[in-house]
Design an enzyme around this catalytic site. Structure first.
Site, PDB file in Angstrom:
ATOM      1  N   LYS A  95     -44.300  42.124  38.171  1.00 58.50           N
ATOM      2  CA  LYS A  95     -43.290  42.147  37.123  1.00 58.50           C
ATOM      3  C   LYS A  95     -43.842  41.327  35.961  1.00 58.50           C
ATOM      4  O   LYS A  95     -44.045  40.120  36.075  1.00 58.50           O
ATOM      5  CB  LYS A  95     -41.960  41.554  37.596  1.00 58.50           C
ATOM      6  CG  LYS A  95     -40.883  41.623  36.505  1.00 58.50           C
ATOM      7  CD  LYS A  95     -39.622  40.888  36.898  1.00 58.50           C
ATOM      8  CE  LYS A  95     -38.641  40.916  35.729  1.00 58.50           C
ATOM      9  NZ  LYS A  95     -37.478  40.027  35.970  1.00 58.50           N
ATOM     10  N   GLY A 156     -29.869  35.426  32.600  1.00 60.28           N
ATOM     11  CA  GLY A 156     -28.938  34.424  33.101  1.00 60.28           C
ATOM     12  C   GLY A 156     -27.650  34.275  32.323  1.00 60.28           C
ATOM     13  O   GLY A 156     -26.845  33.391  32.622  1.00 60.28           O
ATOM     14  N   ALA A 182     -31.724  41.639  33.737  1.00 59.57           N
ATOM     15  CA  ALA A 182     -31.233  40.501  32.951  1.00 59.57           C
ATOM     16  C   ALA A 182     -29.852  40.767  32.363  1.00 59.57           C
ATOM     17  O   ALA A 182     -29.590  41.827  31.802  1.00 59.57           O
ATOM     18  CB  ALA A 182     -32.208  40.120  31.843  1.00 59.57           C
ATOM     19  N   GLY A 183     -28.996  39.771  32.513  1.00 64.18           N
ATOM     20  CA  GLY A 183     -27.682  39.798  31.897  1.00 64.18           C
ATOM     21  C   GLY A 183     -26.563  40.346  32.750  1.00 64.18           C
ATOM     22  O   GLY A 183     -25.389  40.190  32.412  1.00 64.18           O
ATOM     23  N   ASN A 204     -30.155  38.428  39.759  1.00 67.27           N
ATOM     24  CA  ASN A 204     -30.493  37.137  40.345  1.00 67.27           C
ATOM     25  C   ASN A 204     -29.378  36.119  40.111  1.00 67.27           C
ATOM     26  O   ASN A 204     -28.655  35.739  41.025  1.00 67.27           O
ATOM     27  CB  ASN A 204     -31.815  36.637  39.787  1.00 67.27           C
ATOM     28  CG  ASN A 204     -32.321  35.357  40.448  1.00 67.27           C
ATOM     29  OD1 ASN A 204     -33.426  34.916  40.182  1.00 67.27           O
ATOM     30  ND2 ASN A 204     -31.558  34.736  41.330  1.00 67.27           N
ATOM     31  N   THR A 205     -29.212  35.705  38.864  1.00 67.03           N
ATOM     32  CA  THR A 205     -28.271  34.630  38.550  1.00 67.03           C
ATOM     33  C   THR A 205     -26.862  34.909  39.061  1.00 67.03           C
ATOM     34  O   THR A 205     -26.217  34.032  39.658  1.00 67.03           O
ATOM     35  CB  THR A 205     -28.230  34.385  37.032  1.00 67.03           C
ATOM     36  OG1 THR A 205     -29.531  33.966  36.586  1.00 67.03           O
ATOM     37  CG2 THR A 205     -27.215  33.308  36.677  1.00 67.03           C
TER      38      THR A 205
END
EC number: 2.8.1.10
Length: 256
Positions: A95, A156, A182-183, A204-205
């Site tokens: 990645k 995040g 992301a987001g 993830n977050t």
């Protein structure tokens, strides 16, 4: 079934390894998510030993590892990190992340394209994290990237699909898998991404910082499955006008 380069995945949910309270919780959440592809930042693992607190449980879990170059600020730094990862982990999957601004963590489009082209020539399977720019995504595809990973919102931030209009264009024109990265902050964001045609999402977050990461991982697994099923079912067209589901005439006569 999702195919990227030389691998196939049953799950359309990819997960990360950052921000978890413990390695044990990380593994439990990943298992609950059903994810088969997991990213890890090279700067967070000890590549000299496979009993690293993050690396060892992932190897034991049997997931496909996707090392990332998070922390790299230039193409040269990313290429160096990629070469280290391939040597240490024995994988040519990568990645690609290059974000020079630590506040916003937005990907550098010029350095990303430059690094992607070089890494593909070196035999890497490159999945680049990039802005939701349809032109850039097409260029990344043209230089040989196995998939593109445009952002939904800053890393995040949990803001969701703030780039929805551009993501739709990227999905429409892509001939490689599109992974929204992301987001994504709640499971409904993931459902929306799959409904609109994304091949997968990376989360993830939203999982790691939840009060109950395992429960949230389960919710994301179900949300991704729901979004994929909804897309495959082919939803009806949107309309400006109402369309009755029951007859508006003749019912009185039928009752007479």
């Amino acid at each position: 079934m999702l195919r990227i380069a030389d691998k196939t995945f049953d799950s359309h949910l990819f997960t990360g390894t950052g921000k978890f309270a413990s390695s044990q919780l990380m593994v439990e959440a990943i298992r609950a998510s059903g994810s088969q592809l997991v990213t890890l930042a090279m700067k967070r693992v000890d590549l000299r030993q496979h009993n690293d607190a993050i690396l060892a449980p992932l190897i034991e879990a049997g997931v496909t590892l996707l090392p990332n170059t998070s922390g790299a600020k230039t193409a040269e730094e990313a290429i160096f990190a990629a070469q280290l990862a391939r040597e240490a982990l024995g994988t040519h999957w990568l990645k690609l992340e290059i974000h020079p601004d630590a506040r916003w963590l937005l990907p550098d489009p010029i350095e990303t394209l430059k690094a992607a082209e070089a890494l593909v020539k070196q035999g890497f399977v490159v999945l680049p994290y990039c802005g939701a720019d349809p032109v850039l995504c097409k260029r990344l595809e043209e230089v040989g990237c196995a998939a593109v990973m445009p952002l939904g919102a800053p890393i995040g931030s949990n803001q969701g699909l703030e780039t929805k209009a551009m993501l739709e264009i990227i999905i429409q024109q892509a001939t490689v898998p599109v992974v929204v990265d992301a987001g994504i902050g709640v499971p409904s964001h993931a459902t929306q991404a799959l409904e609109m045609g994304a091949d997968a999402v990376l989360v993830n977050t939203a999982i790691a910082v939840a009060d109950n990461p395992v429960m949230m991982a389960t919710a994301f697994r179900l949300a991704v499955e729901a979004g994929l099923l909804a897309r495959q079912a082919v939803p009806g067209n949107r309309s400006t006008y109402a369309s009755a589901t029951s007859p508006l005439t003749g019912f009185l006569e039928a009752l007479a």
